[in-house]
Design an enzyme around this catalytic site. Structure first.
Site, short mmCIF file in Angstrom:
data_model
loop_
_atom_site.label_atom_id
_atom_site.label_comp_id
_atom_site.label_asym_id
_atom_site.label_seq_id
_atom_site.Cartn_x
_atom_site.Cartn_y
_atom_site.Cartn_z
N GLY A 197 1.29 -11.44 -4.37
CA GLY A 197 2.02 -11.24 -3.13
C GLY A 197 1.72 -12.32 -2.10
O GLY A 197 0.95 -13.26 -2.35
N TYR A 210 7.50 4.09 5.79
CA TYR A 210 6.50 3.05 5.53
C TYR A 210 5.26 3.27 6.40
O TYR A 210 4.13 3.29 5.90
CB TYR A 210 7.10 1.68 5.82
CG TYR A 210 6.09 0.55 5.80
CD1 TYR A 210 5.45 0.18 4.62
CD2 TYR A 210 5.76 -0.14 6.97
CE1 TYR A 210 4.52 -0.85 4.60
CE2 TYR A 210 4.84 -1.17 6.96
CZ TYR A 210 4.22 -1.53 5.77
OH TYR A 210 3.29 -2.53 5.76
N ASP A 221 0.53 -2.57 11.43
CA ASP A 221 0.79 -2.14 12.80
C ASP A 221 1.78 -0.97 12.86
O ASP A 221 1.95 -0.35 13.91
CB ASP A 221 1.35 -3.31 13.62
CG ASP A 221 2.62 -3.91 13.04
OD1 ASP A 221 2.75 -3.94 11.80
OD2 ASP A 221 3.48 -4.38 13.81
N ASP A 265 -0.39 -0.61 -12.19
CA ASP A 265 0.70 0.11 -11.54
C ASP A 265 0.09 1.02 -10.48
O ASP A 265 -0.53 2.04 -10.81
CB ASP A 265 1.49 0.92 -12.56
CG ASP A 265 2.65 1.69 -11.94
OD1 ASP A 265 2.84 1.58 -10.71
OD2 ASP A 265 3.33 2.41 -12.69
#
Length: 304
Positions: free
Chosen positions: A21, A142, A113, A46
């Site tokens: 990532g 999220y 945040d 996973d």
């Protein structure tokens, strides 16, 4: 003749989860040479499967560091994939923490945040780590799942360390992040509209990576064990102002960036109106403050 020297302790292994990532790539690029890094990508583990996590980390030993940079970060998609978001963002950190607690390893878990509950724009002062509202969930899936992941990690391993960050980017011409997107739009559009009512702190991934390596180098010590730390580039700015800075940094006219309001471009997930993170916890832990966002952005635009 028998030597009276004690055998050297093996150097701790860094188990880097999310190695492919944005932040994981920056961590690998800036890693100290002497570090033994086990880079784990989605092909290796996973995070939605507890047994996959336990299998991938079965060799974690005392003194190792498990650095979790992986998450379900597609903020809008999480609204329609709440179970997947919960598995990766909320349940996986708890499983990782069970592993580190059992093996006396150190979990460093990256958070966001988005974990704060205020989305109404009423706040205008930087958040401290303890400012999360125990009686109100963050408004997005999220944010809610990332907050649940923090809670799960610290419940399973009270010595884990949570590092919250915000608005992370690399800014390359092909990067899918905001800075990379603005670079491409500068080449392809006469003007762009960017929201001017969301305020935060853009964070250059290599700067955050350097800060995390400093954290690791300092060891699992009082002040970081069991702590929530905030790490972003310094300063606060709106997305509109970031976009103008990108255009100016590319030698383009920043006047081509026009301001708009968030409600003019509805999205599935609500965005925080103000999500600046106070650096106090980071500096009080003896860590070097990250530099100003505008200086970091200039370096990102100059990088190849």
């Amino acid at each position: 003749m028998q030597s009276d020297q004690q055998p050297l302790e093996p150097f701790p292994t860094i188990w880097l989860i999310g190695a492919a990532g944005q932040l994981g790539t920056a961590l690998r690029a800036g890693a100290p040479r002497e570090r033994d890094i086990r880079a784990l990508t989605s092909a290796d583990v996973d995070l939605a499967d507890a047994e996959s996590i336990r299998t991938a980390l079965r060799d974690v030993r005392t003194g190792d560091v498990v650095l979790n940079t992986a998450a379900h970060t597609a903020v809008d998609r999480a609204e329609s994939e709440p179970e997947r978001a919960a598995a990766v963002n909320a349940l996986a950190p708890g499983v990782l923490a069970e592993i580190t607690a059992a093996s006396s390893a150190w979990l460093i878990h990256i958070s966001t945040d988005y974990v704060f509950a205020d989305a109404a724009g009423e706040r205008d002062t930087p958040y401290e780590p303890g400012d999360t509202d125990p009686d109100a969930a963050p408004p997005s899936v999220y944010g809610a799942t990332k907050r649940a992941g923090e809670i799960a990690a610290l419940a399973a391993d009270p010595d884990a360390t949570i590092v919250r960050t915000a608005w992370v980017y690399t800014g390359g011409p092909d990067s899918p992040d905001f800075v990379g997107t603005m670079r491409r739009l500068e080449r392809t559009r006469d003007t762009v509209d960017v929201v001017d009512d969301q305020t935060g702190s853009p964070t250059y991934a290599p700067d955050l990576a350097a800060g995390l390596w400093e954290l690791v180098a300092g060891g699992h010590r009082p002040g970081v064990a069991g702590a929530i730390l905030h790490a972003t580039n310094a300063g606060e700015v709106t997305w509109f102002e970031v976009a103008r800075a990108v255009f100016a940094g590319l030698g383009a006219d920043p006047g081509r960036v026009h301001s708009c309001r968030t409600d003019e471009f509805p999205r599935p997930a609500p965005r925080p109106a103000y999500s600046v993170l106070s650096p106090r916890s980071w500096t009080e832990a003896g860590l070097t403050p990250l530099r100003d966002w505008s200086i970091a952005l200039s370096d990102a635009l100059a990088a190849r």
